[in-house]
Scaffold this motif. Structure first.
Motif, PDB file in Angstrom:
ATOM      1  N   ASN A  24       0.547  -1.138  -0.118  1.00  0.00           N
ATOM      2  CA  ASN A  24      -0.037  -0.012  -0.088  1.00  0.00           C
ATOM      3  C   ASN A  24       0.826   1.152   0.078  1.00  0.00           C
ATOM      4  O   ASN A  24       2.116   1.106   0.233  1.00  0.00           O
ATOM      5  N   TRP A  26       1.163   5.464   1.263  1.00  0.00           N
ATOM      6  CA  TRP A  26       0.440   6.250   2.331  1.00  0.00           C
ATOM      7  C   TRP A  26       1.063   7.596   2.148  1.00  0.00           C
ATOM      8  O   TRP A  26       2.523   7.599   1.813  1.00  0.00           O
ATOM      9  N   CYS A  28       1.244  11.621   3.256  1.00  0.00           N
ATOM     10  CA  CYS A  28       1.097  12.435   4.431  1.00  0.00           C
ATOM     11  C   CYS A  28       1.601  13.983   4.299  1.00  0.00           C
ATOM     12  O   CYS A  28       2.868  13.985   4.053  1.00  0.00           O
TER      13      CYS A  28
END
Length: 91
Positions: A24, A26, A28
């Protein structure tokens, strides 16, 4: 106390072996927040830079190109310095 393991610029062979490209992703933005790990996390940083301060430990800086392992049970404080994008997987 469990340690954060950082491998700067791991070989493409190692990344392929781990199957990092299928993990996955991610994203931020720059921010600060606490993060407690209930599972071991393995990650490969694609972009950005962040600092992780383990409870009672020394701050480490992790940046694009780093492969990192965060141990289960780690309590930490994060500071994302530059927009972060990483592959990750929980174990």
């Amino acid at each position: 106390m469990a340690q954060i393991i950082i491998d700067s610029n791991p070989s493409q062979e190692k990344l392929n072996e781990l199957g990092v490209s299928s993990w996955n992703i991610w994203d931020c933005p720059p921010s600060k927040f606490p993060l407690d790990f209930t599972m071991t996390e393995k990650a490969y940083v694609l972009e950005g830079e962040f600092k992780v301060t383990p409870a009672g430990g020394e701050t480490v800086t992790i940046k694009a190109g780093d492969y990192v392992e965060f141990p289960k049970g780690l309590k930490s404080q994060w500071e994302v310095v530059k927009q972060l994008k990483k592959h990750y997987k929980h174990f």
